[in-house]
Structure formats: C-alpha cells, structure tokens
Scaffold this active site. Sequence first.
Site, PDB file in Angstrom:
ATOM      1  N   ASP A   1       0.851  -1.189   0.000  1.00 59.04           N
ATOM      2  CA  ASP A   1       0.000   0.000   0.000  1.00 59.04           C
ATOM      3  C   ASP A   1       0.895   1.249   0.000  1.00 59.04           C
ATOM      4  OD1 ASP A   1      -2.320   1.517   0.231  1.00 59.04           O
ATOM      5  OD2 ASP A   1      -2.391   1.354   2.421  1.00 59.04           O
TER       6      ASP A   1
ATOM      7  N   ASP B   1       2.827   5.231  -5.331  1.00 58.62           N
ATOM      8  CA  ASP B   1       2.115   6.490  -5.065  1.00 58.62           C
ATOM      9  C   ASP B   1       3.049   7.658  -5.360  1.00 58.62           C
ATOM     10  OD1 ASP B   1       0.758   8.667  -4.240  1.00 58.62           O
ATOM     11  OD2 ASP B   1       0.561   8.052  -2.143  1.00 58.62           O
TER      12      ASP B   1
ATOM     13  N   GLY C   1      -7.080   8.190   7.130  1.00 60.05           N
ATOM     14  CA  GLY C   1      -6.956   8.252   8.581  1.00 60.05           C
ATOM     15  C   GLY C   1      -8.289   8.299   9.309  1.00 60.05           C
TER      16      GLY C   1
ATOM     17  N   HIS D   1      -9.478   4.930  -1.652  1.00 54.89           N
ATOM     18  CA  HIS D   1      -8.693   5.030  -0.415  1.00 54.89           C
ATOM     19  C   HIS D   1      -9.452   5.924   0.572  1.00 54.89           C
ATOM     20  CE1 HIS D   1      -4.462   3.757  -1.684  1.00 54.89           C
ATOM     21  NE2 HIS D   1      -5.211   3.514  -2.724  1.00 54.89           N
ATOM     22  N   GLY D   2      -9.019   5.881   1.826  1.00 55.92           N
ATOM     23  CA  GLY D   2      -9.611   6.779   2.817  1.00 55.92           C
ATOM     24  C   GLY D   2     -11.099   6.542   2.988  1.00 55.92           C
TER      25      GLY D   2
HETATM   26 ZN    ZN Z   1      -4.381   5.356   0.771  1.00 53.35          ZN
END
Ligand code: ZN
Length: 303
Positions: free
Chosen positions: A81, A103, A178, A207-208
């Site tokens: 990830d 990323d 988060g 994501h997230g």
């Molecule tokens: Zn992420």
Amino acid sequence: MLTTTKKILTKANKNNYAVPAFNINNLETLQPIMKVCNQLKSPVIIQTSEGAIDYAGIENLIFLVKIASLKSKIPIALHLDHGKDMKLIKKAIDSGYTSVMIDASHYKFHTNIALTKEIVEYAHKKNVSVEAELGTIGGKEDKVKSKEILLTDPEKALDFVKKTKVDSLAVAIGTSHGAYKFKTKPKLDIKRLKQIKKLISVPLVLHGASSIPQPIVKKINKFGGKVKNTKGNPDSEIKKAISAGINKINIDSDLRLAFTSGLRENLKKNPENFDLRKYLNAGKLEIEKIVRHKINLFGCGNQ
Ligand SMILES: [Zn+2]
C-alpha cells in the site's frame, strides 16, 4: 491461493462488486481477516504499508500471508500500500508481493507518469500488478500525509492509464485518509466517479474509505481512550461508489479502531489478567465483526 490483484479486480469489475483491501501489521490483524474471508468465501487483498514493513519486517509479513494462503481456497493478493520508496517497491516485487502501489500522486503529472511507468515495466515482467494514484486523497495515515484534496480529473485519468499501462487506479473523489477525516457529513463526488469509469476500463480504487463506526469510537472512549469527535464515510455513500464502479476499497482505520476497542474493554474489565492472548483475542474478535460487515456491504461474498 495467492494471486494478483489484476485477476481479483478484473472479475470484480466485470461483476460490479468491490473487494476489501485490509491493512495488516501482524499476526493478530491477519488471523481474524482470513477467518472471516474463508467463512464467507470472499476474495481478499491483504496489504501492508511501508510503516507496517518498518514495524514487522518485510519477510515476516510475506511469510504470514503465504502460509495463510496455503491453508485457504479463496483468492488472496499480497499488496504493498502506498509505495513511495522506489527501492522498497522493487524489493516487494522481488520478494513475493503479487501487487504493489506506486504512489507518486504528490509529484507533477509527468513525473507521476514516469515513475509509475518505471514500476509497471519492472512489475509486469514478474507478473505483479500495479496500482497508481491520480489526484490527492488527503488526510493523514501512516506515512501518507496531505492537507489538500485534489479531485481526479477524468480526462487526465484516461491519459495517465494509457501512458502508464497501470492495472488499477486510485481516484480522489472526496474521501480522506486516517481516522480524523471530516468534521461534517462527507459526500463523495459520484458524478465525477461515473465520468472516470466511462472513460477508463481498469478497476478503480477507493482510499480513505473507512466508516469510523461511532459505537466503536464510543467504546474506546468508555474504556479509557480519548478518540476525538470524527466522522467517516457512511455505508450508503460507499454503496453508491461501488455501484458507480469502485472495485477495491482500502480499510485500515476501522480495523485499528475495532482492535483497540476490544483491547481496551478487555484490559479494563480484567485488571488482574496478564495473559496477552486473552486481550489480543478480544481485539481480534472486534476485527472479525468489521470484516464481516465490509464483505456484506461490498457484495464480494461467494465470489
Ligand atoms: Zn491510501
């Protein structure tokens, strides 16, 4: 059975469901995930962040997942990830990961393309799948940190996928990394997601996307924790995102919160106990509940 995310996500894309990508850090996070995925016959992506590798060691994590896959009939991918360190991404590809994320979303568009392309060429030679990110998802988790949220531009996404030949793409449509995501009710840009989906054929990644279940936050705080007031993505929004074409959904914060709630309750209620298996088991049971809920929500059971 260990396989690539390309294989798992191509099927999900065709049949319009999402596969959970759970972040693990140790045996205690992996076991409850595998238990429930095996029970519900759900494909699963087990992913580790660079932070998890710092914590547990890359070899330990690889062997944990390999052994779990030997005992299991469901398709499992081992995914890195948010790979940011090019050396570490290549090491993961060489050491047994079946999928990696590069990323480079914080760089300029052309640099993101160049770095992604480099990893795609390296990975595809070894039958490893690659996920990249375009746009900025924002928020803070592990080593990922970004203040702003820059939503993904559909035309740029098309150009990016064509030029990089990436296998899946993480898009920014209003989620945030988060546990401390939003002060108010979040809303995803589903219209944008549909535009992206229309243009590009590779599976899309969210994501997230943790939901930050309020009963779990309350439980943590009831037993001595101090998790601040925070909101996640409601299940209804996640469902809309899946219908609009999301095929991989990353889950980390919800697992951490769940584990912590079980641990805190058990320690508080059993102050005389010092058998670590007992309180770790309490954390594992809470993870099982989250995993079961996500599989039902994502529609990936019996796939
Ligand atoms: Zn992420």
